[in-house]
Scaffold this motif. Structure first.
Motif, PDB file in Angstrom:
ATOM      1  N   ILE A  97       0.830  -1.205   0.000  1.00 40.57           N
ATOM      2  CA  ILE A  97       0.000   0.000   0.000  1.00 40.57           C
ATOM      3  C   ILE A  97       0.861   1.249   0.000  1.00 40.57           C
ATOM      4  CG2 ILE A  97      -1.629   1.352   1.388  1.00 40.57           C
ATOM      5  CD1 ILE A  97      -2.827  -1.346   2.297  1.00 40.57           C
ATOM      6  N   ALA A  98       1.902   1.261   0.857  1.00 46.33           N
ATOM      7  CA  ALA A  98       2.770   2.426   0.928  1.00 46.33           C
ATOM      8  C   ALA A  98       3.477   2.681  -0.400  1.00 46.33           C
ATOM      9  CB  ALA A  98       3.804   2.240   2.047  1.00 46.33           C
ATOM     10  N   SER A  99       3.849   1.604  -1.095  1.00 45.50           N
ATOM     11  CA  SER A  99       4.524   1.773  -2.384  1.00 45.50           C
ATOM     12  C   SER A  99       3.576   2.356  -3.434  1.00 45.50           C
ATOM     13  CB  SER A  99       5.090   0.441  -2.865  1.00 45.50           C
ATOM     14  OG  SER A  99       4.055  -0.495  -3.109  1.00 45.50           O
ATOM     15  N   THR A 100       2.281   2.025  -3.356  1.00 50.21           N
ATOM     16  CA  THR A 100       1.323   2.594  -4.309  1.00 50.21           C
ATOM     17  C   THR A 100       1.010   4.054  -3.994  1.00 50.21           C
ATOM     18  OG1 THR A 100      -0.586   1.847  -3.001  1.00 50.21           O
ATOM     19  CG2 THR A 100       0.250   0.340  -4.679  1.00 50.21           C
ATOM     20  N   LEU A 101       1.290   4.471  -2.750  1.00 49.56           N
ATOM     21  CA  LEU A 101       1.057   5.863  -2.382  1.00 49.56           C
ATOM     22  C   LEU A 101       2.113   6.793  -2.967  1.00 49.56           C
ATOM     23  CD1 LEU A 101       0.056   5.510   1.387  1.00 49.56           C
ATOM     24  CD2 LEU A 101      -1.424   6.240  -0.478  1.00 49.56           C
ATOM     25  N   CYS A 102       3.287   6.249  -3.261  1.00 47.15           N
ATOM     26  CA  CYS A 102       4.387   7.098  -3.766  1.00 47.15           C
ATOM     27  C   CYS A 102       4.034   7.840  -5.057  1.00 47.15           C
ATOM     28  CB  CYS A 102       5.642   6.256  -3.959  1.00 47.15           C
ATOM     29  SG  CYS A 102       6.408   5.756  -2.414  1.00 47.15           S
ATOM     30  N   PRO A 103       3.483   7.157  -6.084  1.00 45.68           N
ATOM     31  CA  PRO A 103       3.107   7.905  -7.296  1.00 45.68           C
ATOM     32  C   PRO A 103       2.077   8.990  -7.018  1.00 45.68           C
ATOM     33  CG  PRO A 103       3.151   5.549  -7.734  1.00 45.68           C
ATOM     34  CD  PRO A 103       3.276   5.709  -6.256  1.00 45.68           C
ATOM     35  N   LEU A 104       1.119   8.706  -6.114  1.00 46.08           N
ATOM     36  CA  LEU A 104       0.118   9.710  -5.770  1.00 46.08           C
ATOM     37  C   LEU A 104       0.765  10.912  -5.089  1.00 46.08           C
ATOM     38  CD1 LEU A 104      -2.822   7.520  -4.408  1.00 46.08           C
ATOM     39  CD2 LEU A 104      -2.829   8.911  -6.484  1.00 46.08           C
ATOM     40  N   PHE A 105       1.700  10.632  -4.199  1.00 46.61           N
ATOM     41  CA  PHE A 105       2.391  11.712  -3.498  1.00 46.61           C
ATOM     42  C   PHE A 105       3.190  12.558  -4.490  1.00 46.61           C
ATOM     43  CE2 PHE A 105       5.950  13.482  -1.067  1.00 46.61           C
ATOM     44  CZ  PHE A 105       5.268  14.093  -0.017  1.00 46.61           C
ATOM     45  N   GLY A 106       3.822  11.891  -5.474  1.00 47.66           N
ATOM     46  CA  GLY A 106       4.580  12.618  -6.478  1.00 47.66           C
ATOM     47  C   GLY A 106       3.706  13.554  -7.303  1.00 47.66           C
ATOM     48  N   VAL A 107       2.556  13.053  -7.760  1.00 46.65           N
ATOM     49  CA  VAL A 107       1.627  13.890  -8.522  1.00 46.65           C
ATOM     50  C   VAL A 107       1.090  15.016  -7.651  1.00 46.65           C
ATOM     51  CG1 VAL A 107      -0.579  13.922  -9.752  1.00 46.65           C
ATOM     52  CG2 VAL A 107       0.975  11.988 -10.043  1.00 46.65           C
ATOM     53  N   MET A 108       0.848  14.718  -6.382  1.00 49.50           N
ATOM     54  CA  MET A 108       0.273  15.679  -5.450  1.00 49.50           C
ATOM     55  C   MET A 108       1.167  16.909  -5.292  1.00 49.50           C
ATOM     56  SD  MET A 108      -1.003  14.819  -1.593  1.00 49.50           S
ATOM     57  CE  MET A 108       0.652  14.419  -1.020  1.00 49.50           C
ATOM     58  N   ILE A 109       2.492  16.699  -5.272  1.00 47.32           N
ATOM     59  CA  ILE A 109       3.422  17.824  -5.095  1.00 47.32           C
ATOM     60  C   ILE A 109       4.042  18.281  -6.415  1.00 47.32           C
ATOM     61  CG2 ILE A 109       3.946  17.109  -2.729  1.00 47.32           C
ATOM     62  CD1 ILE A 109       6.584  15.968  -3.756  1.00 47.32           C
ATOM     63  N   GLY A 110       3.532  17.751  -7.528  1.00 44.86           N
ATOM     64  CA  GLY A 110       4.031  18.168  -8.828  1.00 44.86           C
ATOM     65  C   GLY A 110       5.372  17.575  -9.205  1.00 44.86           C
ATOM     66  N   GLN A 111       5.749  16.451  -8.595  1.00 46.74           N
ATOM     67  CA  GLN A 111       7.012  15.774  -8.891  1.00 46.74           C
ATOM     68  C   GLN A 111       6.712  14.319  -9.258  1.00 46.74           C
ATOM     69  OE1 GLN A 111      10.009  17.324  -8.929  1.00 46.74           O
ATOM     70  NE2 GLN A 111       9.052  19.275  -8.327  1.00 46.74           N
ATOM     71  N   ASP A 112       6.172  14.121 -10.435  1.00 46.46           N
ATOM     72  CA  ASP A 112       5.716  12.796 -10.854  1.00 46.46           C
ATOM     73  C   ASP A 112       6.834  11.755 -10.829  1.00 46.46           C
ATOM     74  OD1 ASP A 112       3.682  14.532 -11.389  1.00 46.46           O
ATOM     75  OD2 ASP A 112       3.164  13.669 -13.330  1.00 46.46           O
ATOM     76  N   GLN A 113       8.078  12.167 -11.056  1.00 52.40           N
ATOM     77  CA  GLN A 113       9.194  11.231 -11.153  1.00 52.40           C
ATOM     78  C   GLN A 113       9.524  10.548  -9.828  1.00 52.40           C
ATOM     79  OE1 GLN A 113       9.395  14.474 -11.418  1.00 52.40           O
ATOM     80  NE2 GLN A 113      11.049  15.269 -10.118  1.00 52.40           N
ATOM     81  N   LEU A 114       9.055  11.105  -8.716  1.00 52.74           N
ATOM     82  CA  LEU A 114       9.343  10.497  -7.418  1.00 52.74           C
ATOM     83  C   LEU A 114       8.758   9.093  -7.303  1.00 52.74           C
ATOM     84  CD1 LEU A 114       8.831  13.452  -4.879  1.00 52.74           C
ATOM     85  CD2 LEU A 114      10.986  12.368  -5.569  1.00 52.74           C
ATOM     86  N   GLY A 115       7.668   8.844  -8.001  1.00 53.75           N
ATOM     87  CA  GLY A 115       7.040   7.524  -7.960  1.00 53.75           C
ATOM     88  C   GLY A 115       7.920   6.430  -8.527  1.00 53.75           C
ATOM     89  N   ASP A 116       8.934   6.792  -9.332  1.00 55.31           N
ATOM     90  CA  ASP A 116       9.847   5.816  -9.931  1.00 55.31           C
ATOM     91  C   ASP A 116      11.186   5.747  -9.214  1.00 55.31           C
ATOM     92  OD1 ASP A 116       7.973   5.224 -11.952  1.00 55.31           O
ATOM     93  OD2 ASP A 116       8.620   6.989 -13.090  1.00 55.31           O
ATOM     94  N   ASN A 117      11.341   6.528  -8.143  1.00 63.56           N
ATOM     95  CA  ASN A 117      12.593   6.555  -7.391  1.00 63.56           C
ATOM     96  C   ASN A 117      12.544   5.507  -6.286  1.00 63.56           C
ATOM     97  OD1 ASN A 117      14.596   7.288  -5.349  1.00 63.56           O
ATOM     98  ND2 ASN A 117      14.886   9.167  -6.539  1.00 63.56           N
ATOM     99  N   HIS A 118      13.399   4.466  -6.384  1.00 62.91           N
ATOM    100  CA  HIS A 118      13.351   3.356  -5.437  1.00 62.91           C
ATOM    101  C   HIS A 118      13.767   3.785  -4.023  1.00 62.91           C
ATOM    102  CE1 HIS A 118      12.521   0.784  -8.784  1.00 62.91           C
ATOM    103  NE2 HIS A 118      13.703   0.987  -9.350  1.00 62.91           N
ATOM    104  N   TRP A 119      14.728   4.672  -3.925  1.00 63.09           N
ATOM    105  CA  TRP A 119      15.181   5.113  -2.605  1.00 63.09           C
ATOM    106  C   TRP A 119      14.101   5.940  -1.909  1.00 63.09           C
ATOM    107  CZ3 TRP A 119      18.947   2.713  -0.402  1.00 63.09           C
ATOM    108  CH2 TRP A 119      19.980   2.175  -1.172  1.00 63.09           C
ATOM    109  N   PHE A 120      13.414   6.761  -2.682  1.00 67.31           N
ATOM    110  CA  PHE A 120      12.317   7.533  -2.114  1.00 67.31           C
ATOM    111  C   PHE A 120      11.192   6.605  -1.659  1.00 67.31           C
ATOM    112  CE2 PHE A 120       8.185   9.616  -2.643  1.00 67.31           C
ATOM    113  CZ  PHE A 120       8.337  10.676  -1.757  1.00 67.31           C
ATOM    114  N   THR A 121      10.922   5.576  -2.457  1.00 66.19           N
ATOM    115  CA  THR A 121       9.882   4.616  -2.097  1.00 66.19           C
ATOM    116  C   THR A 121      10.213   3.907  -0.796  1.00 66.19           C
ATOM    117  OG1 THR A 121       9.344   4.254  -4.433  1.00 66.19           O
ATOM    118  CG2 THR A 121       8.624   2.569  -2.864  1.00 66.19           C
ATOM    119  N   LEU A 122      11.480   3.496  -0.630  1.00 64.46           N
ATOM    120  CA  LEU A 122      11.912   2.834   0.595  1.00 64.46           C
ATOM    121  C   LEU A 122      11.732   3.750   1.806  1.00 64.46           C
ATOM    122  CD1 LEU A 122      13.278   0.538   2.164  1.00 64.46           C
ATOM    123  CD2 LEU A 122      15.493   1.554   1.539  1.00 64.46           C
TER     124      LEU A 122
END
Length: 312
Positions: A97-122
């Protein structure tokens, strides 16, 4: 002493536990077959589990839910085992669930690429784990999620998605080049020999997982024998409608060939492009969807263990 829950709040709790944004994407990927898949999931999975949960929750009116049912039938050690298994499965579930939240968080703050960053996801998963733990220690997250979270995290984002999707459908009509494609009666029936179609059977049935865990809230209802069956049936009806309608509209806007969607915000972004509406609507949606995924998870894992300990 825990305060009693109204039927409306209980319905909100059940919806927040069962309704997930990712399930809409799964259903949309089935195209016109979504109606057959959802019917199969209701008849063969949702209704049997719901009827069992209603019967056991209204008959054994004590704390513990599934733990109490198993303990009554097979002795306390097996009740503890079932509670422990429910709790342990939350560890991989919350990672997912937390990993699926990352893309949403990225779009939410205007940084879509964060959803593909493994270190950020961890890092996000670790923070998410600790956050839900601290919130459970401090607040009654069941009542907060059922009264407030359901509006912020389910009704509003799904309502926004529906409005945008309906407006896009009215503007473009039925798109034969979309994931939905042109209508044909044959296309609504899944093929028993098509592995691609059958792979969605378990995925669509997964929409209704969590029904039995709602039994832990039975002792908090004012009139269990009336409120629990009514609330559970209302919640399941809402979940089916929310999933079907939004899945249909999404499938009509996503181009054919996009079999799997990873980000629930993607359809909203496409809706805004079709309508020429501002892209910040996708950011608002992502914030609300983020809450919709996060808030139910905050309560469920610790609820099973807490009720096991108090259930004796």
């Amino acid at each position: 002493m825990e305060t009693k829950l109204s039927t409306g709040i209980f319905v909100g709790i059940v919806i927040s536990l069962i309704a997930t944004m990712s399930s809409i994407l799964t259903l949309a990927a089935t195209g016109w077959q979504m109606f057959a898949f959802i019917l199969f999931a209701i008849v063969c999975f949702a209704m049997p589990v719901a009827l069992m949960t209603m019967e056991l929750s209204t008959t054994l009116q004590g704390r513990g839910g599934p733990q109490l049912w198993v303990k009554t039938a097979f002795r306390p050690k097996w009740g503890f085992t079932s509670s422990w298994l429910l709790w342990v499965q939350m560890f991989p579930s919350m990672v997912m669930i937390a990993s699926t939240l990352c893309p949403l968080f990225g779009v939410m703050i205007g940084q879509d690429q964060l959803g593909d960053n493994h270190w950020f996801t961890l890092a996000f998963i670790i923070v998410f784990y600790w956050l839900i733990t601290l919130l459970n220690l401090k607040f009654d997250m069941a009542k907060i999620g059922g009264a407030i979270g359901i509006w912020l995290g389910v009704y509003l984002p799904m309502g926004l998605m529906f409005i945008l999707g309906l407006a896009s459908f009215l503007k473009r009509g039925l798109d034969p080049h979309s994931m939905l494609g042109a209508f044909s009666l044959h296309g609504t029936i899944p093929s028993l020999t098509d592995a691609k179609s059958l792979q969605y059977v378990s995925a669509v049935a997964f929409i209704f997982t969590g029904i039995s865990t709602t039994g832990v809230y039975a002792p908090r209802l004012k009139k269990v024998t009336h409120d629990f069956p009514l609330g559970l049936l209302l919640a399941l009806t809402v979940v089916v409608l929310l999933n079907l309608v939004n899945a249909f509209l999404i499938a009509n806007v996503i181009p054919a060939g996009s079999d799997q969607l990873d980000n629930i915000a993607e359809p909203v972004i496409r809706y805004c492009q079709v309508l020429g509406w501002p892209s910040w609507l996708a950011q608002v949606f992502s914030l609300l969807a983020f809450l919709g995924v996060a808030l139910p998870t905050v309560d469920l894992g610790d609820r099973a263990v807490a009720d096991d300990g108090r259930g004796g």
